[in-house]
Design a protein around this motif. Structure first.
Motif, PDB file in Angstrom:
ATOM      1  N   TYR A 600      -5.954  -6.476  -3.969  1.00  0.00           N
ATOM      2  CA  TYR A 600      -6.405  -5.223  -3.355  1.00  0.00           C
ATOM      3  C   TYR A 600      -6.200  -4.041  -4.301  1.00  0.00           C
ATOM      4  CZ  TYR A 600      -5.904  -0.921  -0.692  1.00  0.00           C
ATOM      5  OH  TYR A 600      -5.996   0.388  -0.270  1.00  0.00           O
ATOM      6  N   LYS A 604      -9.806  -2.842  -4.603  1.00  0.00           N
ATOM      7  CA  LYS A 604      -9.933  -1.776  -3.602  1.00  0.00           C
ATOM      8  C   LYS A 604     -10.763  -2.212  -2.397  1.00  0.00           C
ATOM      9  CE  LYS A 604      -7.577   0.918  -6.255  1.00  0.00           C
ATOM     10  NZ  LYS A 604      -6.142   1.126  -5.967  1.00  0.00           N
ATOM     11  N   ASP A 605     -10.602  -3.448  -2.004  1.00  0.00           N
ATOM     12  CA  ASP A 605     -11.305  -3.997  -0.839  1.00  0.00           C
ATOM     13  C   ASP A 605     -10.324  -4.001   0.329  1.00  0.00           C
ATOM     14  OD1 ASP A 605     -12.462  -5.590   1.123  1.00  0.00           O
ATOM     15  OD2 ASP A 605     -13.239  -7.071  -0.291  1.00  0.00           O
ATOM     16  N   GLU A 606     -10.610  -3.198   1.353  1.00  0.00           N
ATOM     17  CA  GLU A 606      -9.688  -3.051   2.479  1.00  0.00           C
ATOM     18  C   GLU A 606      -9.456  -4.362   3.215  1.00  0.00           C
ATOM     19  OE1 GLU A 606      -7.800  -0.535   3.460  1.00  0.00           O
ATOM     20  OE2 GLU A 606      -8.459   0.674   1.737  1.00  0.00           O
ATOM     21  N   GLU A 607     -10.434  -5.248   3.166  1.00  0.00           N
ATOM     22  CA  GLU A 607     -10.253  -6.540   3.829  1.00  0.00           C
ATOM     23  C   GLU A 607      -9.093  -7.308   3.207  1.00  0.00           C
ATOM     24  OE1 GLU A 607     -12.818 -10.455   5.263  1.00  0.00           O
ATOM     25  OE2 GLU A 607     -13.489  -9.321   3.507  1.00  0.00           O
ATOM     26  N   LYS A 609      -6.392  -6.054   1.823  1.00  0.00           N
ATOM     27  CA  LYS A 609      -5.153  -5.450   2.302  1.00  0.00           C
ATOM     28  C   LYS A 609      -4.876  -5.868   3.741  1.00  0.00           C
ATOM     29  CE  LYS A 609      -2.859  -0.970   2.942  1.00  0.00           C
ATOM     30  NZ  LYS A 609      -3.019   0.502   2.849  1.00  0.00           N
ATOM     31  N   ASP A 610      -5.929  -5.876   4.567  1.00  0.00           N
ATOM     32  CA  ASP A 610      -5.774  -6.248   5.973  1.00  0.00           C
ATOM     33  C   ASP A 610      -5.283  -7.687   6.105  1.00  0.00           C
ATOM     34  OD1 ASP A 610      -6.219  -5.811   8.892  1.00  0.00           O
ATOM     35  OD2 ASP A 610      -7.727  -7.374   8.602  1.00  0.00           O
ATOM     36  N   THR A 668       3.332   0.585   0.118  1.00  0.00           N
ATOM     37  CA  THR A 668       3.409   1.434   1.310  1.00  0.00           C
ATOM     38  C   THR A 668       4.454   2.538   1.213  1.00  0.00           C
ATOM     39  OG1 THR A 668       5.066   0.034   2.390  1.00  0.00           O
ATOM     40  CG2 THR A 668       2.731  -0.548   2.716  1.00  0.00           C
TER      41      THR A 668
END
Length: 739
Positions: A600, A604-607, A609-610, A668
């Motif tokens: 990620y 930079k793919d939010e999927e 990270k999710d 985070t």
């Protein structure tokens, strides 16, 4: 006051069971039953079926680890004020009785431990267990005044934690004449030994002394009272007793030796002890710190002859008995003849025993126990103190001594026998790649000059085993023969991980260049990987490379293809209750969400990270259910719908967890993830299911894992590299932490 006892208990035939019963009974008589309550949690051996009295609240199956945890939960949830542990290694499950640590470390109330065995030369497990018990206990009760010096010198336990209370004995109301009539030997001079029978008791020494005694005193009888120890019966049966019978026949003293093959109740025991003229403990080991049988003999007012083991030297000091050398039947015969030839001397010894024995009676000692228990329950106890996050000052000093011990000019040896390299197992790519990661990180963080040479060694091994098409062999024998034609996907992935890390950590340009050649030679093999962990390792290598070359489109494309494979596996296997990449959670698990989150950062793919955070949360619920890291064991892993395997826990699992939580903390900024990272590392120092440390402060190595029986004491390459890698991660994180 509500007391919980952890002990064997009558009717189980065991000296500690008798001890606990006596303590329980005398406290019960002394204290108003309305103001106190006592319960026993009885240790039951594998084959035991006992008709326990009502005071036994629960049984502990000694070889079932979960049984100990259930008892801890019960005690915590039922308002007990204090727990009393009777400790003797052999009555608990696991190596040297290690399972008891899980029980006491899960208690939320004060603990007092009564030590029945203290060894001057303990094994590694025995030493670690007693130290852990001492650390958890508010007080330790010892029954020998010399015990404190041993505990301080060998176990580094401060004297302030110790309380000396002698071994208690019952009262003996019968006169000697009455007792002799009861047992049927009123016209005999009685020599007595009692207790469980085994070779350590040295009974043959006493038997060999008899012919010389019988010549002068034909009315002598030697009574050997007691059953063969249950553990000895299981292993070799009555072998020792039969050898004694043969010895008696060979010496012609059959009429002068009688076996009473029983476990006697208090009344019968009182009769035998009161009847005897001379009591003998001819034990063959000096190490025995406590002997209940010797205490009973003193309490009964017998003249005592003993070998000079630790408890005998303590109890028989100041002329209260006679010591004779170990295994010396001639001296024993001389002392027996001297006593029987001089009735006044015999009577004087009996009087000294009787006078001192009065101080050992339970009725006199019970107040000391009650006072100690009350003071302990009144003192402040913080059951969660050991869960605080450690600081930099708590970390061991970085030291590659054991890594260097395992390494020669070829590479790092895979395995060790204890801390000695096991050359028979040779080398492997997995460990040399992991070791390269370690020494690259250690050179960066600690400027360890030895790391420069080690980097060269491990890199050379990897270069040697790489094939022309970029793949790698894995195993090499100690005499430098290849043991495979091609290594596993996982070993390939670990090699790429370490080579990627080399791009940003290489101390010399020449190291950088050879690493680059190896890395790029391997790229065509990336797309052929089918192991999801090999793919995750390779992703970590690529992301390290991208830290150095963030705009390399080819590498970004390779990363995209590999992470898409992981995404497809996740989507194929996940459900609302199963957020994972496979139907089984097996080994090196935290590497998978770690690879997802590292990807990620660059894609930079939010999927990504999710999915990374969902699978992190799923894993977290499995690993930290008890407030400490309980890694999934390799004895069954964790399949959907089944229970996670508890044992076969290995350091590699812990290191991947440390890396994962450190990554999430950096991503985070939430301190809770740093705390989890540090708490995971504490698995190595005892925050684990067995409550034992795996790091060896003497060798600077790490033990290979937690097994059903205890610690695997071998200190191989994988475990030691994993410990020091985790150490570096935690050290760096804590150094930067400003909280």
């Amino acid at each position: 006051m509500k007391i919980a006892y952890i002990s064997t208990y009558l009717p189980r035939q065991c000296g500690i069971a008798t001890f606990t019963n006596d303590l329980y009974s005398h406290i019960d008589k002394k204290v108003d039953y309305k103001q106190h309550e006592q319960h026993v949690f009885a240790l039951t051996d594998e084959d035991g079926q006992y008709d326990y009295p009502e005071q036994v609240k629960m049984q502990i199956n000694v070889q079932n680890h979960d049984s100990y945890l259930k008892v801890a939960d019960y005690i915590n949830n039922n308002d007990y004020d204090i727990c009393i542990l009777q400790h003797e290694y052999g009555i608990f499950g696991g190596n040297s009785g290690v399972f008891i640590l899980s029980l006491i470390h899960n208690l939320n109330i004060p603990l007092v431990s009564i030590l029945h065995t203290i060894l001057e030369k303990p094994s590694a497990d025995e030493k670690a267990i007693l130290i852990a018990i001492a650390q958890r206990s508010s007080k330790l009760i010892v029954m020998n005044s010399d015990a404190s010096s041993i505990l301080e010198a060998v176990y580094h336990i401060p004297k302030s934690k110790l309380t000396y209370i002698p071994h208690g004995v019952p009262t003996f109301p019968k006169t000697q004449l009455e007792a002799k009539k009861i047992i049927g030997y009123e016209d005999k001079k009685i020599i007595l030994t009692f207790g469980f029978i085994g070779r350590s008791k040295g009974i043959e020494v006493a038997i060999k002394a008899l012919p010389e005694v019988v010549k002068n005193f034909p009315d002598v009888v030697y009574l050997v009272v007691g059953k063969t120890h249950p553990n000895i019966l299981k292993s070799v049966g009555e072998e020792y007793r039969e050898s004694l019978v043969q010895l008696i026949a060979d010496l012609g003293v059959q009429e002068h030796v009688k076996f009473v093959n029983e476990f006697l109740d208090d009344d019968k025991l009182s009769s035998y002890l009161s009847a005897c003229d001379v009591y003998i403990t001819p034990y063959i080991s000096e190490a025995q710190i406590t002997s209940g049988t010797l205490s009973f003999a003193i309490g009964a007012g017998a003249a005592v002859l003993s070998t000079p083991y630790l408890h005998a030297k303590d109890l028989l000091a100041n002329g209260r008995g006679i010591l004779f050398p170990f295994n010396d039947s001639e001296v024993l015969a001389k002392e027996l003849n001297g006593l029987f030839a001089d009735p006044a001397k015999l009577s004087a010894y009996r009087k000294k025993s009787h006078d001192f024995g009065r101080h050992l009676s339970w009725s006199n000692l019970v107040d000391a126990y009650i006072d100690l228990f009350k003071k302990t329950t009144a003192s402040q106890y913080n059951g969660h103190a050991n869960k605080d996050m450690i600081g930099l000052e708590d970390l061991p000093k970085f030291d590659l001594s054991h890594i260097k011990r395992l390494t020669n000019n070829v590479g790092i040896i895979q395995h060790a026998t204890y801390s000695i390299p096991n050359y028979k197992e040779g080398y492997c790519l997995d460990d040399n790649a992991r070791a390269l990661l370690l020494v690259l990180a250690s050179y960066k963080d600690f400027r360890d000059e030895d790391s420069i040479n080690l980097i060269s060694t491990y890199l050379s091994y990897m270069s040697y085993v790489q094939l022309e098409d970029g793949r790698f062999r894995n195993f090499l024998s100690f005499d430098n023969r290849f043991l495979d034609q091609e290594g596993s996907d996982d070993s390939f992935g670990r090699a790429i991980w370490s080579l990627g890390y080399l791009f940003k950590r290489a101390p010399y340009i020449s190291y950088y260049q050879i690493g680059k050649e190896m890395f790029f030679r391997a790229i065509p093999q990336f797309s052929k990987l089918i192991s999801i962990r090999a793919i995750a390792y390779t992703i970590l290598g690529i992301t390290h490379y991208l830290e150095h070359q963030p705009n390399d489109e080819r590498m970004l494309q390779e990363l995209r293809q590999l992470i898409d494979f992981m995404l497809r596996e996740y989507k194929a296997h996940q459900s609302e209750s199963w957020q994972w990449y496979e139907r089984i959670v097996s080994y090196d698990n935290a590497i998978l969400p770690l690879a997802m989150l590292r990807s990620y950062t660059y894609l930079k793919d939010e999927e990504l990270k999710d999915v990374g955070m969902k699978t992190l949360d799923f894993l977290d619920e499995i690993l930290f259910t008890n407030g400490y890291l309980s890694a999934i064991g390799n004895q069954g892993w964790y399949s959907e719908g089944k229970k996670a395997a508890k044992f076969g826990q290995q350091p590699i699992e812990v290191t991947s967890v440390v890396l994962l939580y450190n990554e999430v903390y950096k991503l985070t900024g939430k301190v809770e993830y740093l705390e989890k990272c540090v708490h995971a590392f504490q698995w190595f120092s005892g925050a684990n299911d067995l409550k034992l440390t795996l790091f060896d402060s003497e060798t600077k190595g790490c033990c290979d894992g937690l097994e059903t029986h205890g610690i695997n004491r071998n200190q191989g390459a994988e475990s030691t590299v994993c410990f020091w890698l985790s150490h570096i991660v935690v050290h760096e994180a804590l150094s930067k932490f400003k909280g």
